[in-house]
Design an enzyme around this catalytic site. Structure first.
Site, PDB file in Angstrom:
ATOM      1  N   ARG A 170       0.823  -1.218   0.000  1.00  0.00           N
ATOM      2  CA  ARG A 170       0.000   0.000   0.000  1.00  0.00           C
ATOM      3  C   ARG A 170       0.859   1.270   0.000  1.00  0.00           C
ATOM      4  O   ARG A 170       0.410   2.327  -0.452  1.00  0.00           O
ATOM      5  CB  ARG A 170      -0.939  -0.041   1.217  1.00  0.00           C
ATOM      6  CG  ARG A 170      -2.119   0.953   1.136  1.00  0.00           C
ATOM      7  CD  ARG A 170      -3.172   0.619   2.176  1.00  0.00           C
ATOM      8  NE  ARG A 170      -4.364   1.436   2.084  1.00  0.00           N
ATOM      9  CZ  ARG A 170      -4.617   2.473   2.884  1.00  0.00           C
ATOM     10  NH1 ARG A 170      -3.790   2.787   3.837  1.00  0.00           N
ATOM     11  NH2 ARG A 170      -5.737   3.164   2.733  1.00  0.00           N
ATOM     12  N   ILE A 226      -7.491   7.611  -0.719  1.00  0.00           N
ATOM     13  CA  ILE A 226      -7.403   6.159  -0.889  1.00  0.00           C
ATOM     14  C   ILE A 226      -8.248   5.599   0.256  1.00  0.00           C
ATOM     15  O   ILE A 226      -8.124   6.030   1.407  1.00  0.00           O
ATOM     16  CB  ILE A 226      -5.931   5.679  -0.826  1.00  0.00           C
ATOM     17  CG1 ILE A 226      -5.814   4.149  -0.878  1.00  0.00           C
ATOM     18  CG2 ILE A 226      -5.193   6.182   0.395  1.00  0.00           C
ATOM     19  CD1 ILE A 226      -4.348   3.648  -0.975  1.00  0.00           C
ATOM     20  N   SER A 227      -9.128   4.637  -0.058  1.00  0.00           N
ATOM     21  CA  SER A 227     -10.043   4.111   0.965  1.00  0.00           C
ATOM     22  C   SER A 227      -9.272   3.366   2.056  1.00  0.00           C
ATOM     23  O   SER A 227      -8.166   2.868   1.828  1.00  0.00           O
ATOM     24  CB  SER A 227     -11.049   3.141   0.327  1.00  0.00           C
ATOM     25  OG  SER A 227     -11.701   3.752  -0.759  1.00  0.00           O
ATOM     26  N   ALA A 228      -9.874   3.272   3.241  1.00  0.00           N
ATOM     27  CA  ALA A 228      -9.266   2.529   4.361  1.00  0.00           C
ATOM     28  C   ALA A 228      -9.130   1.048   3.976  1.00  0.00           C
ATOM     29  O   ALA A 228     -10.014   0.503   3.295  1.00  0.00           O
ATOM     30  CB  ALA A 228     -10.134   2.668   5.601  1.00  0.00           C
ATOM     31  N   PRO A 229      -8.053   0.384   4.413  1.00  0.00           N
ATOM     32  CA  PRO A 229      -7.869  -1.031   4.071  1.00  0.00           C
ATOM     33  C   PRO A 229      -9.077  -1.915   4.418  1.00  0.00           C
ATOM     34  O   PRO A 229      -9.447  -2.784   3.625  1.00  0.00           O
ATOM     35  CB  PRO A 229      -6.642  -1.429   4.915  1.00  0.00           C
ATOM     36  CG  PRO A 229      -5.876  -0.161   5.086  1.00  0.00           C
ATOM     37  CD  PRO A 229      -6.900   0.934   5.163  1.00  0.00           C
TER      38      PRO A 229
END
Ligand code: SAM
Length: 207
Positions: free
Chosen positions: A26, A52-55
């Protein structure tokens, strides 16, 4: 992904999705200045007012979509390219991910990130993904990483029969919705509240 995030997701998200995420670095998908925060379980800024979206959200969306080897996937809202890279792992070398982004600078950023990560089976295109990408339709799976006022008709129409689409829907209150195309019509499943940036475009929110 951090160990604590892994522990939180284990049991609710498939091992296959967690393993795919473990193979995508990431830190290569966030701006250099914030690489130290790359594995925190929260959205991070990627420029142009986008994130960027949360994992955990990437994990849940991939899990809900049930992405198999060899599938053809449409990804709407490329952003950093991270989510596309995880889906590329899930479809494997026989599959392909077409990812569309409306902001030129982010499409360029994503292409650089995907190249740096050695991802070969993602094609990034620029345009209004609320209209889908009819050139490469029909799709086995469609992932939308921005919230829409309602489910865009072109996306539903570009699904194969048996194909699935995951999309956040709503403005103040947003809900993650899974749509499956049946022989006749569509079935919907609701997967709880989420927070996403708006899908802007012809079948999204007005710009
Ligand atoms: N999936 C991304 C990642 O892995 O970094 C994060 C996506 S970010 C939450 C949402 C993205 O959707 C933004 O980059 C935004 O510019 C894009 N977007 C919004 N409306 C769009 C549209 N109509 N077509 C394509 N992209 C759109």
């Amino acid at each position: 992904m951090k160990d604590e995030t892994m522990r939180m997701l284990r049991g609710s998200v498939s091992d296959r999705v967690l393993a795919a995420m473990g193979r995508v670095p990431r830190e290569l998908f966030v701006p250099r200045g914030i690489r130290g925060s790359a594995y925190e379980d929260r959205p991070l800024p990627i420029g142009e007012g986008q994130t960027i979206s949360a994992p955990h959200m990437v994990a849940i969306m991939c899990d809900v979509l049930d992405i198999g080897e060899g599938m053809r996937v449409l990804d709407v809202g490329t952003g950093s390219g991270y989510h596309a890279a995880v889906m590329a792992e899930l479809v494997g070398p026989e599959g392909h991910v077409y990812s569309i982004e409306r902001i030129t600078q982010l499409a360029v950023f994503a292409k650089e990130n995907l190249t740096a990560a050695g991802v070969k089976n993602v094609t990034v295109l620029e345009g209004d993904g609320s209209r889908g990408l009819p050139e490469y339709a029909p799709y086995d799976r469609i992932n939308v990483a921005a919230t829409a006022p309602k489910i865009p008709e072109p996306l539903k129409e570009q699904l194969k029969v048996g194909g699935k689409l995951v999309i956040p829907v709503g403005s103040c209150y947003q809900e993650l919705v899974l749509v499956e195309r049946m022989k006749e019509g569509y079935e919907l499943e609701h997967h709880g509240g989420v927070v996403f940036v708006p899908l802007l475009g012809d079948y999204g929110f007005e710009m």
